[in-house]
Design a protein around this motif. Structure first.
Motif, PDB file in Angstrom:
ATOM      1  N   ALA A  24      -2.759 -17.245   5.759  1.00  0.00           N
ATOM      2  CA  ALA A  24      -3.630 -16.153   5.302  1.00  0.00           C
ATOM      3  C   ALA A  24      -3.585 -16.123   3.929  1.00  0.00           C
ATOM      4  CB  ALA A  24      -3.300 -15.121   6.031  1.00  0.00           C
ATOM      5  N   ARG A  25      -4.747 -15.788   3.331  1.00  0.00           N
ATOM      6  CA  ARG A  25      -4.833 -15.771   1.988  1.00  0.00           C
ATOM      7  C   ARG A  25      -4.920 -14.406   1.531  1.00  0.00           C
ATOM      8  NH1 ARG A  25      -3.176 -20.294   0.726  1.00  0.00           N
ATOM      9  NH2 ARG A  25      -4.598 -22.015   1.419  1.00  0.00           N
ATOM     10  N   PHE A  26      -3.797 -13.995   0.664  1.00  0.00           N
ATOM     11  CA  PHE A  26      -3.734 -12.624   0.374  1.00  0.00           C
ATOM     12  C   PHE A  26      -3.831 -12.478  -1.266  1.00  0.00           C
ATOM     13  CE2 PHE A  26      -1.156 -12.553   4.218  1.00  0.00           C
ATOM     14  CZ  PHE A  26      -1.841 -11.099   4.508  1.00  0.00           C
ATOM     15  N   GLU A  27      -4.380 -11.544  -1.768  1.00  0.00           N
ATOM     16  CA  GLU A  27      -4.534 -11.266  -3.065  1.00  0.00           C
ATOM     17  C   GLU A  27      -3.528 -11.519  -3.977  1.00  0.00           C
ATOM     18  OE1 GLU A  27      -5.491  -8.732  -0.866  1.00  0.00           O
ATOM     19  OE2 GLU A  27      -7.434  -9.626  -0.280  1.00  0.00           O
ATOM     20  N   ALA A  28      -3.610 -11.540  -5.240  1.00  0.00           N
ATOM     21  CA  ALA A  28      -2.329 -11.612  -6.229  1.00  0.00           C
ATOM     22  C   ALA A  28      -1.816 -10.281  -6.263  1.00  0.00           C
ATOM     23  CB  ALA A  28      -2.764 -12.119  -7.370  1.00  0.00           C
ATOM     24  N   ALA A  29      -2.542  -9.246  -5.792  1.00  0.00           N
ATOM     25  CA  ALA A  29      -2.064  -7.738  -5.887  1.00  0.00           C
ATOM     26  C   ALA A  29      -0.929  -7.651  -4.908  1.00  0.00           C
ATOM     27  CB  ALA A  29      -3.133  -6.879  -5.832  1.00  0.00           C
ATOM     28  N   THR A  30      -1.307  -8.497  -3.705  1.00  0.00           N
ATOM     29  CA  THR A  30      -0.334  -8.185  -2.664  1.00  0.00           C
ATOM     30  C   THR A  30       0.789  -9.001  -3.073  1.00  0.00           C
ATOM     31  OG1 THR A  30      -2.121  -8.339  -1.024  1.00  0.00           O
ATOM     32  CG2 THR A  30      -0.071  -8.939  -0.426  1.00  0.00           C
ATOM     33  N   SER A  31       1.172 -10.067  -3.655  1.00  0.00           N
ATOM     34  CA  SER A  31       2.005 -10.758  -4.222  1.00  0.00           C
ATOM     35  C   SER A  31       2.729  -9.803  -5.133  1.00  0.00           C
ATOM     36  CB  SER A  31       1.792 -12.134  -4.739  1.00  0.00           C
ATOM     37  OG  SER A  31       2.873 -12.624  -5.372  1.00  0.00           O
ATOM     38  N   VAL A  57       6.978   6.982  -5.380  1.00  0.00           N
ATOM     39  CA  VAL A  57       7.338   6.679  -4.095  1.00  0.00           C
ATOM     40  C   VAL A  57       6.183   6.579  -3.200  1.00  0.00           C
ATOM     41  CG1 VAL A  57       8.698   7.655  -1.960  1.00  0.00           C
ATOM     42  CG2 VAL A  57       9.856   7.264  -4.267  1.00  0.00           C
ATOM     43  N   ARG A  58       5.376   7.833  -3.386  1.00  0.00           N
ATOM     44  CA  ARG A  58       4.189   7.984  -2.558  1.00  0.00           C
ATOM     45  C   ARG A  58       3.367   6.839  -2.733  1.00  0.00           C
ATOM     46  NH1 ARG A  58       4.395  12.742   0.033  1.00  0.00           N
ATOM     47  NH2 ARG A  58       5.366  14.695  -0.925  1.00  0.00           N
ATOM     48  N   GLU A  59       2.907   6.343  -4.013  1.00  0.00           N
ATOM     49  CA  GLU A  59       2.029   5.469  -4.195  1.00  0.00           C
ATOM     50  C   GLU A  59       2.566   4.074  -3.818  1.00  0.00           C
ATOM     51  OE1 GLU A  59       0.597   2.956  -8.166  1.00  0.00           O
ATOM     52  OE2 GLU A  59       1.089   5.012  -8.199  1.00  0.00           O
ATOM     53  N   GLU A  60       3.982   3.683  -3.898  1.00  0.00           N
ATOM     54  CA  GLU A  60       4.300   2.550  -3.116  1.00  0.00           C
ATOM     55  C   GLU A  60       4.205   2.698  -1.674  1.00  0.00           C
ATOM     56  OE1 GLU A  60       4.112   0.108  -5.210  1.00  0.00           O
ATOM     57  OE2 GLU A  60       5.594   0.036  -6.952  1.00  0.00           O
ATOM     58  N   LEU A  61       4.664   3.743  -1.144  1.00  0.00           N
ATOM     59  CA  LEU A  61       4.725   3.857   0.473  1.00  0.00           C
ATOM     60  C   LEU A  61       3.256   3.777   0.855  1.00  0.00           C
ATOM     61  CD1 LEU A  61       6.301   4.618   2.928  1.00  0.00           C
ATOM     62  CD2 LEU A  61       5.752   6.940   2.524  1.00  0.00           C
ATOM     63  N   GLU A  62       2.305   4.120   0.358  1.00  0.00           N
ATOM     64  CA  GLU A  62       0.762   4.029   0.751  1.00  0.00           C
ATOM     65  C   GLU A  62       0.499   2.682   0.516  1.00  0.00           C
ATOM     66  OE1 GLU A  62      -1.673   6.603  -1.341  1.00  0.00           O
ATOM     67  OE2 GLU A  62      -0.738   8.178  -0.744  1.00  0.00           O
ATOM     68  N   ALA A  63       0.894   1.884  -0.535  1.00  0.00           N
ATOM     69  CA  ALA A  63       0.404   0.324  -0.510  1.00  0.00           C
ATOM     70  C   ALA A  63       1.184  -0.385   0.540  1.00  0.00           C
ATOM     71  CB  ALA A  63       0.744  -0.079  -1.957  1.00  0.00           C
ATOM     72  N   ALA A  64       2.350  -0.179   0.644  1.00  0.00           N
ATOM     73  CA  ALA A  64       3.144  -0.940   1.759  1.00  0.00           C
ATOM     74  C   ALA A  64       2.670  -0.719   3.213  1.00  0.00           C
ATOM     75  CB  ALA A  64       4.694  -0.415   1.538  1.00  0.00           C
ATOM     76  N   GLN A  65       2.256   0.505   3.539  1.00  0.00           N
ATOM     77  CA  GLN A  65       1.432   1.005   4.678  1.00  0.00           C
ATOM     78  C   GLN A  65       0.326   0.261   4.920  1.00  0.00           C
ATOM     79  OE1 GLN A  65       1.819   5.197   4.439  1.00  0.00           O
ATOM     80  NE2 GLN A  65       3.751   5.190   5.726  1.00  0.00           N
ATOM     81  N   ALA A  66      -0.389   0.046   3.830  1.00  0.00           N
ATOM     82  CA  ALA A  66      -1.622  -0.707   3.886  1.00  0.00           C
ATOM     83  C   ALA A  66      -1.680  -2.233   4.178  1.00  0.00           C
ATOM     84  CB  ALA A  66      -2.459  -0.355   2.539  1.00  0.00           C
ATOM     85  N   LEU A  67      -0.344  -2.671   3.464  1.00  0.00           N
ATOM     86  CA  LEU A  67       0.064  -3.991   3.690  1.00  0.00           C
ATOM     87  C   LEU A  67       0.479  -4.266   5.175  1.00  0.00           C
ATOM     88  CD1 LEU A  67       0.591  -6.908   2.659  1.00  0.00           C
ATOM     89  CD2 LEU A  67       2.677  -6.092   1.844  1.00  0.00           C
ATOM     90  N   ILE A  68       1.350  -3.327   5.685  1.00  0.00           N
ATOM     91  CA  ILE A  68       1.756  -3.481   7.105  1.00  0.00           C
ATOM     92  C   ILE A  68       0.517  -3.668   7.877  1.00  0.00           C
ATOM     93  CG2 ILE A  68       3.092  -2.387   8.801  1.00  0.00           C
ATOM     94  CD1 ILE A  68       5.085  -1.676   6.743  1.00  0.00           C
ATOM     95  N   GLU A  69      -0.404  -2.688   7.635  1.00  0.00           N
ATOM     96  CA  GLU A  69      -1.808  -2.445   8.447  1.00  0.00           C
ATOM     97  C   GLU A  69      -2.628  -4.000   8.121  1.00  0.00           C
ATOM     98  OE1 GLU A  69      -4.341  -1.892  11.586  1.00  0.00           O
ATOM     99  OE2 GLU A  69      -2.449  -0.734  11.063  1.00  0.00           O
ATOM    100  N   ARG A  70      -2.457  -4.359   7.326  1.00  0.00           N
ATOM    101  CA  ARG A  70      -3.206  -5.847   6.960  1.00  0.00           C
ATOM    102  C   ARG A  70      -2.687  -6.871   7.649  1.00  0.00           C
ATOM    103  NH1 ARG A  70      -5.111  -9.161   1.914  1.00  0.00           N
ATOM    104  NH2 ARG A  70      -6.181 -10.708   2.918  1.00  0.00           N
ATOM    105  N   ILE A  71      -1.379  -6.681   7.779  1.00  0.00           N
ATOM    106  CA  ILE A  71      -0.334  -8.082   8.317  1.00  0.00           C
ATOM    107  C   ILE A  71      -0.521  -7.997   9.940  1.00  0.00           C
ATOM    108  CG2 ILE A  71       1.749  -8.857   8.860  1.00  0.00           C
ATOM    109  CD1 ILE A  71       2.447  -8.177   6.139  1.00  0.00           C
ATOM    110  N   ARG A  72      -0.907  -6.768  10.549  1.00  0.00           N
ATOM    111  CA  ARG A  72      -1.138  -6.513  11.914  1.00  0.00           C
ATOM    112  C   ARG A  72      -2.415  -7.147  12.252  1.00  0.00           C
ATOM    113  NH1 ARG A  72       1.635  -0.528  11.878  1.00  0.00           N
ATOM    114  NH2 ARG A  72       3.616  -1.156  12.797  1.00  0.00           N
TER     115      ARG A  72
END
Length: 80
Positions: A24-31, A57-72
């Motif tokens: 899957a292709r993820f954006e550079a921001a994901t990397s 922490v809140r900002e990184e947590l939101e970003a990580a949760q969005a990544l997890i959802e995208r992976i799902r």
């Protein structure tokens, strides 16, 4: 076998999903996000102390949760 009311994926399905997810292709921001999170983990594991402010922490947590959802979603597509 079911997990939370859903059928659990077989080993073959998980292997296929892993291959497709890797393709899957993820954006550079994901990397960059994954690199930052890995850096935080290493700092927390190997330093005597680790400091990050609540907003960070809140900002990184939101970003990580969005990544997890995208992976799902990507895994769901590959298992469909």
């Amino acid at each position: 076998m079911t997990e939370g009311g859903r059928r659990a994926a077989s080993a073959e399905e998980l292997a296929l999903a892993d291959e497709e997810l890797r393709a899957a292709r993820f954006e550079a921001a994901t990397s960059r996000l994954v690199t930052r999170l890995q850096k935080y983990r290493e700092e927390a594991d190997y330093s005597r102390s680790f400091v990050i402010d609540e907003a960070g922490v809140r900002e990184e947590l939101e970003a990580a949760q969005a990544l997890i959802e995208r992976i799902r979603v990507e895994i769901g597509r590959s298992l469909a």
